[in-house]
Design an enzyme around this catalytic site. Structure first.
Site, PDB file in Angstrom:
ATOM      1  CB  CYS A  79      52.935  23.876 -13.406  1.00  0.00           C
ATOM      2  SG  CYS A  79      52.993  25.103 -14.647  1.00  0.00           S
ATOM      3  CB  CYS A 105      52.030  24.375 -19.737  1.00  0.00           C
ATOM      4  SG  CYS A 105      52.164  25.059 -18.266  1.00  0.00           S
ATOM      5  N   GLY A 154      61.850  38.857 -43.037  1.00  0.00           N
ATOM      6  CA  GLY A 154      60.237  39.211 -43.023  1.00  0.00           C
ATOM      7  C   GLY A 154      60.451  38.906 -44.601  1.00  0.00           C
ATOM      8  CB  CYS A 178      49.426  25.450 -15.556  1.00  0.00           C
ATOM      9  SG  CYS A 178      49.626  23.511 -15.821  1.00  0.00           S
ATOM     10  CB  CYS A 217      54.672  22.370 -17.330  1.00  0.00           C
ATOM     11  SG  CYS A 217      53.150  21.368 -16.409  1.00  0.00           S
TER      12      CYS A 217
END
Lengths: 364, 268, 277
Positions: C241, C263, C29, C238, C269
């Site tokens: 899909c 998606c 970080g 979606c 997808c």
């Protein structure tokens, strides 16, 4: 039925072809050669070299041609090329006192040793469009002085001899290299001057102008501006000495600014400095003013104007960085935009619900 | 005026601040030099003098914001350590300022975060301490707005919509919300109308009394010093020219300069 | 490609970047300054991510490049073509087959596995920047863990909107120490940062900073106890899909403003639809 946009590759290739076509323009007209740009658009070439930090007039001209004359795009092309070059040697500091002078003026003395030499300048031209050039008239050969120029000492050195201006001497330390190391604020003056030297001319010009209008005023005098050829030398271990590898044209501006001084040091003029490749007078003047403005803290002056704030000035001076980040807004952002849409709809639903609840209450 | 309501400083516990021969000069007699004093827990120390006398420089040195050229400042911390203020790391010093001390600026805009609401301003120091409950932060904000006599209903308003006197109250709430052990105040009523000043002073006095605050107060206004401080340092041209109990100094000034200061104030 | 080193950057530069990456992995970080180079693409278009990818890429790597989750957006196409040209590496659109994935604004929906590296393109690496413009000051704030001000922003959101109104580039705390900008991924992807099996590298070219989340690192999204961190959810699924758990893009389908949701992760997808990408 929605089909995800395919064939991005082909679209990109087509766009590039179209770009090439627009760059070439009307095929009936002769194609502009790189040599022509190098010879006839010199100031543009000089600016591109300065801001790209690479002295190569031919490649700068090529970059201008490839960029259809867009200076910032040309700077970017040349800079991206520069970063791939090996570093074979580091030159000795150039000696601008030994410059083969083409232009040299001082605003602080009427007459100076070596004389005021105007050289090629737009100063004093009347800005009237010259329709002769539209007709492609012949340009007469310029008059040139017959004897060689006298030696031209640096004006600020004359003040220095009297102790009237702060001394600036090489302390022998290794300068920070902004092309190799990330900026680590606060940066020293060597790093600052490097960042200003490759900074966008328009940006520096505006900042410099702001100091003259009172935002960090520092009472400048154009001590000396000199433009001409300087020798570039490198130290060759094998020979045990410096050898000259060629000459390059540079512009240098030394500003004389209002005094500094303290209990220990008697009042003295202070300096602002500007240097660039080629003929780049406006840039070097702006650079010198901004350099001086950025010395405010070091000289114990209040720091309250934009041009005096080092992080602000330096972090935003580079046109390659700036144009890249501004233009990246053209990239797709629809994932983040979708996030914002989703939130906004949710907030509006909540708002509508609370409005409705309020009006229901009123009814009751 | 009844001064006896100010509680007495706690002389039993170790002193909060010990200041030894502190100097910070910008030029001859500009800044402060050879300053010595001790601040006890629960004590309000006034530093008075005209502008340019060096009192604000001294405050900055005491508050850990500007290193002295000479001398040192010892602070007796909450966990019973005695810290040499300029020998400890900057990290530790900034932590003190954030966790144990409070600094109230003359101009509330310097002490407030002008871009966020009153509630966020009051909550900031609590959040820095690790408070992570929005509801509690909000309750603390409303409670403190009440204590400094601001309308708690305005908790979501931005500081710029408040008057100067109200902004100063907000700055005080923002600073005192974490119950700092030591508070530095720089001309807390400066720049305000006289009528606003009087009410604000009265409020500060109440808070000092209720919370038993230890305060270093810088002011050019002897009336403010008289109302708030137990003890006074009188500064002139970077040096302390007279020090002692507030009543003693103001009722019977010894140094010629203090006499001049006192006589130049119209007594009501 | 003739005239250029493998993966464009010279070996010295790559080594310098790898050293900086090692430091970044050692201090999760933490923003490590590095001597960023100009790339032949504009700053802001992924030059940081590209320099990282160039530095870690080997000839046996398999590279996937996505932008907005999709392999076929113009910038993804352009970057993938660049590495094909200068490194000649194999490329893929399948998340599971890739050893290195360079991404802009998304983390793939399919779980990443140990040994994979995800390289993020970062525009503004400093999470404190919009509160404190000075770099000198923000570095000090990180050093001293002066992070109270991050919650001031969240507090302000709740006071004004009733919700935390940060929806992307949502700040996180890494390994309980550094507050970090996860790049402009939607907050939907933040939970995937936590204890991820893959190594996650972040490169900011213009700002010349890089940072890292090593595998299996705790990553916490900043929030309040009584206003816990939440991710986006859609009423729709979606349209292609049928996924009810993936991040959806809204597509406007006609002039009447009709829309559908699909998606954003194209590979996910297509895999669900049983198609070969």
């Amino acid at each position: 039925m929605y089909v995800a946009v395919k064939g991005g590759e082909q679209a990109i290739a087509n766009a590039h072809q179209l770009l090439g076509d627009r760059r070439r323009g009307d095929r009936e007209l002769a194609e502009l050669s790189v040599e022509q740009i190098q010879e006839q658009l010199r100031l543009a070439v000089d600016r591109v070299m300065s801001e790209a930090s690479l002295f190569d007039p031919e490649l700068a001209a090529l970059a201008l041609k490839q960029a259809s004359g867009d200076t910032i795009e040309a700077v970017f092309l040349l800079r991206a090329y520069r970063t791939t070059l090996p570093r074979l040697a580091v030159s000795e500091p150039v000696d601008t006192s030994a410059m083969r002078i083409e232009r040299r003026i001082s605003a602080t003395y009427k007459d100076i040793p070596g004389g005021q030499i105007l050289g090629p300048t737009y100063d004093y031209t009347h800005r009237l469009l010259d329709f002769m050039q539209l007709a492609e008239g012949e340009i007469p050969t310029p008059a040139r002085a017959e004897q060689a120029l006298e030696s031209c000492p640096q004006i600020l050195e004359l003040l220095n001899a009297e102790g009237l201006i702060e001394r600036e001497a090489d302390d022998g330390s290794e300068p920070y290299d902004i092309t190799r190391d990330p900026p680590d604020y606060p940066v020293d003056r060597a790093a600052r001057l490097q960042m200003l030297a490759r900074g966008d001319e328009g940006y520096l010009l505006s900042l410099a102008y702001s100091t003259q209008r009172g935002y960090g005023r520092n009472h400048p005098f154009a001590g000396e501006i000199r433009i001409g050829q300087v020798e570039v030398e490198i130290f060759v271990e094998e020979f045990g000495e410096r050898i000259c590898i060629g000459e390059i044209p540079v512009s240098e501006c030394q500003m004389i600014n209002q005094f500094g001084g303290s209990r220990e040091v008697a009042p003295q003029f202070t300096r602002g400095y500007g240097l660039s490749f080629g003929h780049n007078e406006r840039k070097t003047m702006a650079m010198a003013l901004v350099d001086r403005a950025l010395r405010a803290e070091e000289l114990g002056e209040p720091v309250n104007s934009p041009a005096q704030q080092a992080e602000f000035v330096l972090a935003h001076a580079d046109s390659v960085e700036a144009s890249g980040f501004v233009s990246h807004l053209k990239l797709p952002h629809y994932v983040d935009f979708q996030s914002e849409l989703e939130l906004l709809r949710r907030l509006r639903r909540a708002h509508a619900a609370s409005q409705k609840a309020a009006s229901d209450e009123e009814v009751i | 005026m009844n001064r006896s309501v100010l509680p007495r400083p706690d002389l039993e516990r170790p002193a909060l601040l010990d200041v030894h021969n502190v100097s910070r000069l910008y030029g001859p007699d500009k800044g402060c030099q050879e300053i010595n004093f001790r601040l006890h827990a629960g004590e309000v120390l006034g530093i008075v003098g005209e502008s340019g006398s060096g009192k604000s420089t001294l405050l900055r040195v005491l508050a850990g914001l500007e290193a002295p050229d000479a001398g040192h400042v010892a602070y007796h911390s909450a966990n019973d350590d005695t810290l040499d203020l300029y020998a400890i790391s900057e990290a530790r010093r900034r932590a003190l300022l954030r966790l144990e001390w409070g600094l109230i600026h003359q101009n509330p805009r310097d002490g407030l975060r002008m871009g966020v609401s009153a509630g966020a301003n009051i909550g900031e120091r609590l959040m820095a301490l690790g408070q992570r409950h929005y509801g509690q932060l909000r309750a603390a904000g409303q409670d403190w707005m009440g204590q400094v006599e601001l309308d708690p209903g305005r908790i979501d308003d931005a500081p710029r919509t408040f008057s100067g006197g109200m902004q100063q109250r907000l700055q005080i709430a923002r600073t005192l919300v974490t119950r700092p052990r030591l508070v530095f105040m720089d001309e807390p009523t400066g720049g305000l109308d006289v009528s606003v000043q009087a009410r604000l002073l009265d409020m500060i006095r109440t808070l000092v009394r209720q919370l038993g605050l230890s305060v270093v107060l810088v002011t050019h206004d002897l009336a403010v010093a008289r109302l708030l401080s137990h003890r006074l340092l009188v500064m002139r041209r970077s040096r302390v020219v007279e020090a002692g109990l507030t009543d003693q100094i103001l009722d019977d000034p010894q140094h010629a300069y203090t006499q001049l200061l006192v006589s130049s104030v119209l007594t009501p | 490609m003739n005239g250029y080193n493998f993966a464009y950057l010279d070996e010295q530069t790559k080594r310098m970047i790898r050293r900086a990456l090692l430091k970044a992995v050692a201090i999760p970080g933490y923003q490590v300054p590095f001597g960023g180079r100009e790339m032949p693409m504009p700053y802001g278009w992924g030059t940081g991510g590209m320099q990282l990818t160039a530095s870690i890429l080997g000839s046996d790597d398999v590279l996937k490049v996505i932008d907005q989750g999709a392999d076929d957006t113009t910038n993804a196409v352009s970057i993938r073509a660049f590495f094909q040209r200068v490194a000649g590496v194999e490329t893929t659109t399948a998340t599971t087959s890739a050893s290195v994935i360079q991404t802009r604004h998304r983390i793939p929906e399919a779980a990443l596995s140990h040994g994979q590296i995800l390289v993020f393109q970062v525009p503004i690496p400093e999470p404190l920047r919009f509160i404190e413009p000075s770099e000198q000051e923000t570095r000090l704030m990180h050093a001293l863990e002066e992070y109270g001000v991050m919650h001031v922003k969240l507090y302000e959101d709740i006071a004004r909107y009733g919700h935390i109104a940060t929806t992307y580039a949502y700040p996180v705390k890494v390994d309980d120490r550094y507050v970090m900008d996860p790049s402009p991924i939607p907050k939907f992807d933040n939970p995937k940062l936590h204890m991820n099996e893959a190594l996650m590298l972040f490169g900011a070219g213009r700002e010349k900073r890089l940072y890292a989340i090593p595998p299996y690192t705790r990553v916490e999204s900043l929030d309040f106890e009584d206003h816990p961190f939440e991710i986006q959810a859609w009423d729709e699924c979606c349209a292609l899909c049928g996924s009810e758990t993936s991040y959806l893009d809204e597509v406007i389908t006609d002039d009447a403003g009709n829309r559908m949701f699909v998606c954003s992760d194209t590979d996910y997808c297509m895999t669900r639809r049983g198609e070969v990408a």
